[in-house]
Design a protein around this motif. Structure first.
Motif, PDB file in Angstrom:
ATOM      1  N   ALA A  43       4.631 -22.566  -1.099  1.00  0.00           N
ATOM      2  CA  ALA A  43       5.828 -21.953  -1.675  1.00  0.00           C
ATOM      3  C   ALA A  43       6.904 -21.866  -0.613  1.00  0.00           C
ATOM      4  O   ALA A  43       6.626 -21.633   0.567  1.00  0.00           O
ATOM      5  N   GLU A  44       8.135 -22.079  -1.043  1.00  0.00           N
ATOM      6  CA  GLU A  44       9.302 -21.926  -0.176  1.00  0.00           C
ATOM      7  C   GLU A  44      10.292 -20.986  -0.858  1.00  0.00           C
ATOM      8  O   GLU A  44      10.475 -21.051  -2.077  1.00  0.00           O
ATOM      9  N   LEU A  45      10.923 -20.151  -0.042  1.00  0.00           N
ATOM     10  CA  LEU A  45      11.908 -19.196  -0.563  1.00  0.00           C
ATOM     11  C   LEU A  45      13.084 -19.142   0.386  1.00  0.00           C
ATOM     12  O   LEU A  45      12.899 -19.015   1.598  1.00  0.00           O
ATOM     13  N   HIS A  46      14.284 -19.254  -0.173  1.00  0.00           N
ATOM     14  CA  HIS A  46      15.509 -19.206   0.623  1.00  0.00           C
ATOM     15  C   HIS A  46      16.449 -18.186  -0.018  1.00  0.00           C
ATOM     16  O   HIS A  46      16.848 -18.346  -1.176  1.00  0.00           O
ATOM     17  N   GLY A  47      16.782 -17.151   0.722  1.00  0.00           N
ATOM     18  CA  GLY A  47      17.721 -16.150   0.249  1.00  0.00           C
ATOM     19  C   GLY A  47      18.976 -16.171   1.093  1.00  0.00           C
ATOM     20  O   GLY A  47      18.915 -16.156   2.329  1.00  0.00           O
ATOM     21  N   ASN A  48      20.128 -16.219   0.443  1.00  0.00           N
ATOM     22  CA  ASN A  48      21.395 -16.341   1.155  1.00  0.00           C
ATOM     23  C   ASN A  48      22.348 -15.211   0.776  1.00  0.00           C
ATOM     24  O   ASN A  48      22.555 -14.940  -0.417  1.00  0.00           O
ATOM     25  N   SER A  49      22.892 -14.550   1.794  1.00  0.00           N
ATOM     26  CA  SER A  49      23.915 -13.510   1.615  1.00  0.00           C
ATOM     27  C   SER A  49      23.466 -12.422   0.645  1.00  0.00           C
ATOM     28  O   SER A  49      24.177 -12.072  -0.305  1.00  0.00           O
ATOM     29  N   LEU A  50      22.285 -11.889   0.865  1.00  0.00           N
ATOM     30  CA  LEU A  50      21.743 -10.832   0.010  1.00  0.00           C
ATOM     31  C   LEU A  50      22.252  -9.472   0.480  1.00  0.00           C
ATOM     32  O   LEU A  50      22.129  -9.134   1.661  1.00  0.00           O
ATOM     33  N   SER A  51      22.805  -8.698  -0.420  1.00  0.00           N
ATOM     34  CA  SER A  51      23.312  -7.362  -0.079  1.00  0.00           C
ATOM     35  C   SER A  51      22.154  -6.367  -0.099  1.00  0.00           C
ATOM     36  O   SER A  51      21.555  -6.126  -1.154  1.00  0.00           O
ATOM     37  N   LEU A  52      21.854  -5.790   1.054  1.00  0.00           N
ATOM     38  CA  LEU A  52      20.699  -4.897   1.163  1.00  0.00           C
ATOM     39  C   LEU A  52      20.849  -3.658   0.297  1.00  0.00           C
ATOM     40  O   LEU A  52      19.878  -3.172  -0.286  1.00  0.00           O
ATOM     41  N   ASP A  53      22.062  -3.118   0.205  1.00  0.00           N
ATOM     42  CA  ASP A  53      22.243  -1.874  -0.536  1.00  0.00           C
ATOM     43  C   ASP A  53      22.182  -2.079  -2.045  1.00  0.00           C
ATOM     44  O   ASP A  53      22.212  -1.098  -2.802  1.00  0.00           O
ATOM     45  N   LYS A  54      22.069  -3.322  -2.514  1.00  0.00           N
ATOM     46  CA  LYS A  54      21.904  -3.574  -3.939  1.00  0.00           C
ATOM     47  C   LYS A  54      20.437  -3.483  -4.367  1.00  0.00           C
ATOM     48  O   LYS A  54      20.143  -3.440  -5.557  1.00  0.00           O
ATOM     49  N   HIS A  55      19.532  -3.478  -3.390  1.00  0.00           N
ATOM     50  CA  HIS A  55      18.111  -3.339  -3.697  1.00  0.00           C
ATOM     51  C   HIS A  55      17.754  -1.861  -3.724  1.00  0.00           C
ATOM     52  O   HIS A  55      18.035  -1.126  -2.775  1.00  0.00           O
ATOM     53  N   PRO A  56      17.129  -1.369  -4.798  1.00  0.00           N
ATOM     54  CA  PRO A  56      16.898   0.076  -4.921  1.00  0.00           C
ATOM     55  C   PRO A  56      16.036   0.667  -3.803  1.00  0.00           C
ATOM     56  O   PRO A  56      16.314   1.767  -3.318  1.00  0.00           O
ATOM     57  N   SER A  57      14.990  -0.044  -3.374  1.00  0.00           N
ATOM     58  CA  SER A  57      14.132   0.481  -2.314  1.00  0.00           C
ATOM     59  C   SER A  57      14.872   0.551  -0.983  1.00  0.00           C
ATOM     60  O   SER A  57      14.768   1.541  -0.245  1.00  0.00           O
ATOM     61  N   LEU A  58      15.626  -0.496  -0.659  1.00  0.00           N
ATOM     62  CA  LEU A  58      16.380  -0.499   0.589  1.00  0.00           C
ATOM     63  C   LEU A  58      17.534   0.492   0.536  1.00  0.00           C
ATOM     64  O   LEU A  58      17.873   1.117   1.547  1.00  0.00           O
ATOM     65  N   GLN A  59      18.125   0.636  -0.640  1.00  0.00           N
ATOM     66  CA  GLN A  59      19.202   1.611  -0.781  1.00  0.00           C
ATOM     67  C   GLN A  59      18.692   3.029  -0.538  1.00  0.00           C
ATOM     68  O   GLN A  59      19.376   3.852   0.067  1.00  0.00           O
ATOM     69  N   ARG A  94       0.816  -1.208   0.000  1.00  0.00           N
ATOM     70  CA  ARG A  94       0.000   0.000   0.000  1.00  0.00           C
ATOM     71  C   ARG A  94       0.849   1.257   0.000  1.00  0.00           C
ATOM     72  O   ARG A  94       0.601   2.208  -0.753  1.00  0.00           O
ATOM     73  N   ASN A  95       1.884   1.299   0.818  1.00  0.00           N
ATOM     74  CA  ASN A  95       2.658   2.527   0.966  1.00  0.00           C
ATOM     75  C   ASN A  95       3.741   2.682  -0.092  1.00  0.00           C
ATOM     76  O   ASN A  95       3.930   3.768  -0.645  1.00  0.00           O
ATOM     77  N   MET A  96       4.466   1.610  -0.377  1.00  0.00           N
ATOM     78  CA  MET A  96       5.575   1.704  -1.310  1.00  0.00           C
ATOM     79  C   MET A  96       5.771   0.375  -2.023  1.00  0.00           C
ATOM     80  O   MET A  96       6.115  -0.622  -1.389  1.00  0.00           O
ATOM     81  N   PRO A  97       5.534   0.305  -3.334  1.00  0.00           N
ATOM     82  CA  PRO A  97       5.772  -0.941  -4.063  1.00  0.00           C
ATOM     83  C   PRO A  97       7.231  -1.374  -3.940  1.00  0.00           C
ATOM     84  O   PRO A  97       8.147  -0.548  -3.990  1.00  0.00           O
ATOM     85  N   VAL A  98       7.433  -2.668  -3.759  1.00  0.00           N
ATOM     86  CA  VAL A  98       8.778  -3.209  -3.570  1.00  0.00           C
ATOM     87  C   VAL A  98       9.168  -4.026  -4.803  1.00  0.00           C
ATOM     88  O   VAL A  98       8.538  -5.041  -5.097  1.00  0.00           O
ATOM     89  N   PRO A  99      10.193  -3.596  -5.541  1.00  0.00           N
ATOM     90  CA  PRO A  99      10.620  -4.363  -6.720  1.00  0.00           C
ATOM     91  C   PRO A  99      11.567  -5.493  -6.331  1.00  0.00           C
ATOM     92  O   PRO A  99      12.216  -5.474  -5.290  1.00  0.00           O
ATOM     93  N   LEU A 100      11.626  -6.488  -7.198  1.00  0.00           N
ATOM     94  CA  LEU A 100      12.540  -7.619  -7.018  1.00  0.00           C
ATOM     95  C   LEU A 100      13.087  -7.996  -8.383  1.00  0.00           C
ATOM     96  O   LEU A 100      12.322  -8.164  -9.336  1.00  0.00           O
ATOM     97  N   VAL A 101      14.397  -8.134  -8.492  1.00  0.00           N
ATOM     98  CA  VAL A 101      15.036  -8.490  -9.759  1.00  0.00           C
ATOM     99  C   VAL A 101      16.000  -9.656  -9.523  1.00  0.00           C
ATOM    100  O   VAL A 101      16.886  -9.571  -8.671  1.00  0.00           O
ATOM    101  N   LEU A 102      15.816 -10.749 -10.286  1.00  0.00           N
ATOM    102  CA  LEU A 102      16.709 -11.892 -10.255  1.00  0.00           C
ATOM    103  C   LEU A 102      17.354 -12.043 -11.635  1.00  0.00           C
ATOM    104  O   LEU A 102      16.741 -11.705 -12.651  1.00  0.00           O
ATOM    105  N   THR A 103      18.566 -12.558 -11.672  1.00  0.00           N
ATOM    106  CA  THR A 103      19.273 -12.721 -12.941  1.00  0.00           C
ATOM    107  C   THR A 103      19.872 -14.118 -13.033  1.00  0.00           C
ATOM    108  O   THR A 103      20.134 -14.779 -12.014  1.00  0.00           O
TER     109      THR A 103
END
Length: 315
Positions: A147-163, A94-103
């Protein structure tokens, strides 16, 4: 000459036929049949078409929970493997859409779950200098999905919203959820861990209050629940300005938006925390001077995503 009498040759094998030989023949036939069935299945089964159908279903299921995604630079490979160069998604909060990009990822339609009348798509991709693994399962005839999701060693500052919020550091994420279209989450188990994180928020609160910078953030947060109602199982954090713990519960709408919440936060500030956060906490608690101690309790309540109570109590 004496007549040659009949000589009875003794039996070497017993009269009763042993069951070992027929059993070996049965096992051999079964193995041949299984091998032929496997060859026929892999050669004739339309895995690529089924994978595309499952992706279409997955898009609809995800959209009902506020997640929209698409794949780019895709290529299908036998049997039922899809490689992609880019996966773009958007969480419609509602407040801020959160993008996600995988490569550089791959999705695969797993064969063995068909024995249990289930379709299962699993995948792995690179994301924010780390890796993300996911698995999606539902019945062949529809119904609820997991659904299961496992994220390992994700750099927060690489995500535009978190940055944009000034967050940095590493994160590990574990999510295990089950749901049905248009219904609240049937179950959820989620855990987030932060390692050596930092917060340098560039903006101001209410246009006047600058949030002091935090560093050396190590946090462990776990949430679990079912039928759209969840509780905080674990919430601890240590920072450059003191320690934090919290407890409480919250509920979500069928669309996944926050509906109600009641959270209690316990702060134990050190000298730096009392100096930089003490005046703000005193102002929030209706006091002119901040207490000499570093202990605070913050109670937060929300209705339909709007904060209805924010109370700060020293001690």
């Amino acid at each position: 000459m004496h007549a040659v009498s009949d000589v009875t040759v003794p039996r070497i094998w017993p009269e009763r036929t042993t069951p070992v030989a027929p059993m070996k023949r049965t096992v051999k036939r079964l193995l041949i049949f299984s091998a032929l069935l496997a060859v026929f299945t892999f050669v004739r089964f339309p895995y690529e078409t089924l994978l595309e159908d499952e992706l279409a279903v997955l898009k609809r299921q995800a959209a009902s929970q506020g997640l929209f995604f698409d794949l780019e630079q895709t290529s299908l490979r036998f049997p039922g493997k899809l490689s992609f160069g880019r996966f773009g998604a958007l969480f419609a909060t509602r407040n801020m859409p959160v993008p996600l990009v995988l490569t550089d990822g791959e999705l695969e339609l797993d064969f063995l779950p068909f024995i249990l009348l289930q379709t299962q798509v699993s995948g792995e991709a690179q994301a924010y200098d780390g890796t993300i693994e996911a698995e999606f399962t539902r019945g062949i005839f529809g119904g609820p999905y997991s659904a299961e999701l496992h994220g390992n060693s994700l750099s927060l500052d690489k995500h535009p919203s978190l940055q944009s919020l000034g967050l940095s550091g590493l994160a590990d994420l574990e999510i295990d959820a089950a749901a049905d279209s248009g219904e609240p989450l049937e179950s959820l188990n989620a855990e987030l861990k932060l390692h050596s994180a930092a917060l340098n928020y560039p903006g101001q609160i209410a246009g006047a209050f600058k949030i002091p910078s935090l560093s050396n953030i190590d946090a462990d947060i776990a949430v679990a629940g079912e039928d759209g109602r969840f509780a905080i199982q674990r919430c601890t954090a240590s920072t450059s300005h003191g320690n934090l713990s919290c407890k409480g519960s919250f509920s979500t709408s069928p669309q996944g938006a926050l509906d109600t919440a009641g959270i209690t936060i316990e702060l134990a500030l050190n000298d730096a925390g009392r100096t930089e956060f003490g005046p703000y906490l005193a102002l929030a608690g209706g006091r002119q001077n901040s207490p000499t101690g570093g202990a605070y309790t913050i109670n937060i309540q929300a209705q339909r995503g709007i904060i209805t109570k924010f109370a700060v109590t020293p001690g």
